[in-house]
Design a protein around this motif. Structure first.
Motif, PDB file in Angstrom:
ATOM      1  N   HIS A   1      73.234  -2.005  27.321  1.00 55.65           N
ATOM      2  CA  HIS A   1      71.786  -2.218  27.257  1.00 55.65           C
ATOM      3  C   HIS A   1      71.459  -3.443  26.402  1.00 55.65           C
ATOM      4  O   HIS A   1      72.351  -4.136  25.925  1.00 55.65           O
ATOM      5  N   LEU A   2      70.134  -3.624  26.205  1.00 55.26           N
ATOM      6  CA  LEU A   2      69.686  -4.791  25.444  1.00 55.26           C
ATOM      7  C   LEU A   2      69.819  -4.556  23.940  1.00 55.26           C
ATOM      8  O   LEU A   2      68.849  -4.625  23.196  1.00 55.26           O
ATOM      9  N   ASN A   3      71.034  -4.249  23.518  1.00 51.57           N
ATOM     10  CA  ASN A   3      71.311  -4.073  22.089  1.00 51.57           C
ATOM     11  C   ASN A   3      72.217  -5.207  21.648  1.00 51.57           C
ATOM     12  O   ASN A   3      73.175  -5.535  22.330  1.00 51.57           O
TER      13      ASN A   3
ATOM     14  N   THR B   1      63.353 -10.240  32.857  1.00 57.21           N
ATOM     15  CA  THR B   1      63.286  -8.831  33.261  1.00 57.21           C
ATOM     16  C   THR B   1      64.494  -8.104  32.678  1.00 57.21           C
ATOM     17  O   THR B   1      65.561  -8.696  32.492  1.00 57.21           O
ATOM     18  N   THR B   2      64.291  -6.834  32.386  1.00 60.24           N
ATOM     19  CA  THR B   2      65.315  -6.045  31.708  1.00 60.24           C
ATOM     20  C   THR B   2      66.603  -5.990  32.535  1.00 60.24           C
ATOM     21  O   THR B   2      67.698  -6.084  31.981  1.00 60.24           O
ATOM     22  N   ASP B   3      66.472  -5.868  33.826  1.00 59.46           N
ATOM     23  CA  ASP B   3      67.673  -5.775  34.653  1.00 59.46           C
ATOM     24  C   ASP B   3      68.317  -7.128  34.952  1.00 59.46           C
ATOM     25  O   ASP B   3      69.534  -7.259  34.885  1.00 59.46           O
TER      26      ASP B   3
ATOM     27  N   ALA C   1      53.355 -11.151  33.084  1.00 62.13           N
ATOM     28  CA  ALA C   1      54.512 -11.928  33.535  1.00 62.13           C
ATOM     29  C   ALA C   1      55.695 -11.510  32.667  1.00 62.13           C
ATOM     30  O   ALA C   1      55.565 -11.427  31.451  1.00 62.13           O
ATOM     31  N   THR C   2      56.805 -11.218  33.288  1.00 62.78           N
ATOM     32  CA  THR C   2      57.978 -10.829  32.511  1.00 62.78           C
ATOM     33  C   THR C   2      58.879 -12.049  32.339  1.00 62.78           C
ATOM     34  O   THR C   2      59.263 -12.684  33.317  1.00 62.78           O
ATOM     35  N   ALA C   3      59.160 -12.385  31.085  1.00 57.72           N
ATOM     36  CA  ALA C   3      60.020 -13.549  30.802  1.00 57.72           C
ATOM     37  C   ALA C   3      61.358 -13.014  30.321  1.00 57.72           C
ATOM     38  O   ALA C   3      61.607 -12.876  29.129  1.00 57.72           O
TER      39      ALA C   3
HETATM   40  C1  LIG Z   1      63.230  -3.830  26.077  1.00 54.28           C
HETATM   41  C2  LIG Z   1      62.031  -4.254  26.798  1.00 54.28           C
HETATM   42  C3  LIG Z   1      60.771  -3.745  26.454  1.00 54.28           C
HETATM   43  C4  LIG Z   1      60.595  -2.629  25.465  1.00 54.28           C
HETATM   44  O1  LIG Z   1      60.956  -2.983  24.195  1.00 54.28           O
HETATM   45  P1  LIG Z   1      61.362  -1.885  23.109  1.00 54.28           P
HETATM   46  O2  LIG Z   1      61.631  -2.712  21.926  1.00 54.28           O
HETATM   47  O3  LIG Z   1      62.580  -1.198  23.665  1.00 54.28           O
HETATM   48  O4  LIG Z   1      60.228  -0.945  22.970  1.00 54.28           O
HETATM   49  C5  LIG Z   1      59.668  -4.268  27.102  1.00 54.28           C
HETATM   50  N1  LIG Z   1      59.812  -5.212  28.040  1.00 54.28           N
HETATM   51  C6  LIG Z   1      61.004  -5.698  28.416  1.00 54.28           C
HETATM   52  C7  LIG Z   1      61.066  -6.754  29.475  1.00 54.28           C
HETATM   53  C8  LIG Z   1      62.161  -5.236  27.808  1.00 54.28           C
HETATM   54  O5  LIG Z   1      63.348  -5.701  28.191  1.00 54.28           O
END
Ligand SMILES: *Cc1c(COP(=O)(O)O)cnc(C)c1O
Length: 480
Positions: A86-88, A235-237, A231-233
């Motif tokens: 994950h995003l850690n 994206t999580t995936d 707008a997502t700068a």
């Molecule tokens: C991780 C993430 C969030 C949420 O952030 P948290 O710090 O986990 O609450 C929101 N938007 C995007 C695009 C993320 O990757």
């Protein structure tokens, strides 16, 4: 028991106790070879259940001994080069030092009279981040607990600035790859279940501005009111960055709030080579920044930035016991006037220490390294016949799927990929994430550790293929 209170007479106890804890963790870091032990909830739950919280141990050393069993041995270690899920991020030492200081002093950033210099330090870091984003002279912001809270607050401001108070009419536009906190926020803000309009993405997983424009037009023609475009700068995936300038133009045309969720991509603000990927962010009304993702900060460290400081008034309430109205006239800087939280950690100190020791280029250089690593990982995956990889990464994620040589049908391949992920986790040798793409099971690397090498990536791909092949072998045997 008073000897446990941190004060002028217990400085020596404090030093010994914290030093012992630091030494245990340092020893743990030095001896940990895998990101995880593979422990299951079934095995760990009884260990924790057996602890009698009403009967304290002899001293901190005993508690640290016990901590080894209940936590440290089986924790998931993000500093491991094979933690790829994950995003850690692995954390930088100056930030951990900041964490130790801020916990011990325990400032609370809600009011000046609980923090003094802490408030000014936080403000300076907000100004610094706003300047990096190019938000202009009226910009402001506040530290938050994380991206989810930043997104919630951004959408709260957008709702209050919207051209109707009829909540059922408000619509938020976000790409189908946006973070689920957008949906959650809409619900918390009292908007209807239809409030978030999911805008399709292109092949690179970026919001299609043509589709956005069509949705905006449709919205207005139905008598509904566009409240915000998210707008997502990053994206999580996929780490894909929505086309910010195009979205900004539409936000202006439709007189709508533009929020940039840069929870992940914010590291680009300090990147020596990739800052241009965020071009257009300066046009946003609000920005989410998660330092605890791409600035290598310990959880939690995040902020919400706004182009116009005045919009933060929507989070301002006064209490006689805390921040009476007169404190505004007296120009007393009370951060609670800008925050959804009241008592609030001095998380800003971690970033402060980081910048003072490493500098912005130092942090950005680390983020560049993981983006370079992802580019190299993509080459590996694209050349590997065992895998399908979805998109060439802009940031540091790779989404891919193991595929067998023989055509076994997609359902079995889904199960093989899921099995491989679980088997890998149970082995503790590496941790990877999973997600779905077009309904199919995929696997994901989120690369945030500059210590991870392409050799690690190759080795983990071999492990995954091994687990998946074994699963397929067993299941084809059973099926025949
Ligand atoms: C991780 C993430 C969030 C949420 O952030 P948290 O710090 O986990 O609450 C929101 N938007 C995007 C695009 C993320 O990757």
């Amino acid at each position: 028991m008073r000897s446990h209170l941190l004060n002028d007479t217990t400085a020596e106890h404090y030093r010994r106790s914290v030093t012992e804890g630091v030494e245990r963790v340092a020893a743990k870091l030095a001896s940990t070879r895998r990101p995880f032990t593979g422990v299951t909830p079934d095995r760990l739950a009884p260990v924790i259940a057996a602890v009698d919280l009403d009967t304290p141990l002899a001293d901190a050393s005993a508690a640290l001994d016990e901590l080894e069993d209940v936590y440290l041995r089986d924790a998931v270690y993000f500093h491991s080069p094979r933690y790829l899920a994950h995003l850690n991020c692995p954390v930088v030492i100056p930030a951990v030092l900041g964490e130790a200081v801020l916990s011990a002093v325990n400032s609370s950033l809600d009011t000046w009279d609980q923090s003094a210099g802490g408030t000014l330090i936080e403000r300076k870091l907000i100004d610094w981040t706003c300047a990096r984003a190019g938000l202009g002279p009226a910009a402001d912001g506040v530290f938050t607990s994380g991206g989810s809270q930043s997104n919630l607050q951004a959408l709260l401001l957008a709702r209050q600035e919207a051209k109707t108070t009829d909540l059922s009419k408000l619509r938020i536009f976000a790409s189908e790859c946006s973070h689920f906190s957008v949906q959650k926020s809409a619900s918390l803000l009292g908007l209807g279940p239809e409030a978030v309009v999911s805008v399709p993405v292109d092949r690179a997983k970026r919001m299609q501005t043509v589709a956005l424009e069509a949705e905006l037009m449709g919205c207005v023609s139905e008598g509904l009111v566009p409240m915000a475009i998210v707008a997502t700068a990053g994206t999580t995936d996929f780490g894909s960055i929505d086309p910010l300038p195009g979205i900004a133009a539409l936000a202006r045309q439709y007189e709508t709030w533009m929020h940039v969720d840069a929870a992940y991509g914010c590291g680009l603000l300090v990147s020596p080579t990739r800052r241009h990927l965020l071009d257009g962010i300066e046009l946003a009304d609000s920005v989410t920044v998660d330092y605890h993702k791409s600035f290598f900060q310990p959880v939690s460290s995040s902020s919400l930035l706004v182009r116009d400081a005045a919009t933060l008034r929507h989070a301002t309430y006064h209490a006689e016991y805390l921040n009476p109205r007169r404190t505004i006239e007296e120009k007393i800087p009370n951060q609670v006037d800008k925050s959804l939280q009241t008592t609030r950690r001095f998380d800003a100190l971690k970033l402060w220490m980081t910048l003072r020791v490493m500098g912005a280029d130092g942090v950005g250089g680390l983020f560049d390294e993981v983006c370079d690593l992802a580019a190299a990982g993509w080459e590996l995956l694209a050349a590997d016949p065992r895998y399908d990889v979805v998109v060439q990464p802009q940031l540091s994620t790779l989404v891919y799927r193991w595929v067998p040589e023989a055509d076994t049908g997609p359902d079995l391949v889904d199960r093989a990929n899921l099995h491989a992920r679980k088997a890998l986790f149970a082995s503790g040798e590496a941790v990877v994430a999973g997600t779905k793409v077009a309904g199919r099971q995929y696997l994901k690397f989120t690369l945030l550790n500059p210590e991870t090498t392409t050799a690690d990536i190759a080795a983990v791909l071999d492990l995954i293929a091994g687990h998946a092949e074994q699963f397929l072998g067993e299941n084809l045997v059973h099926a025949s």
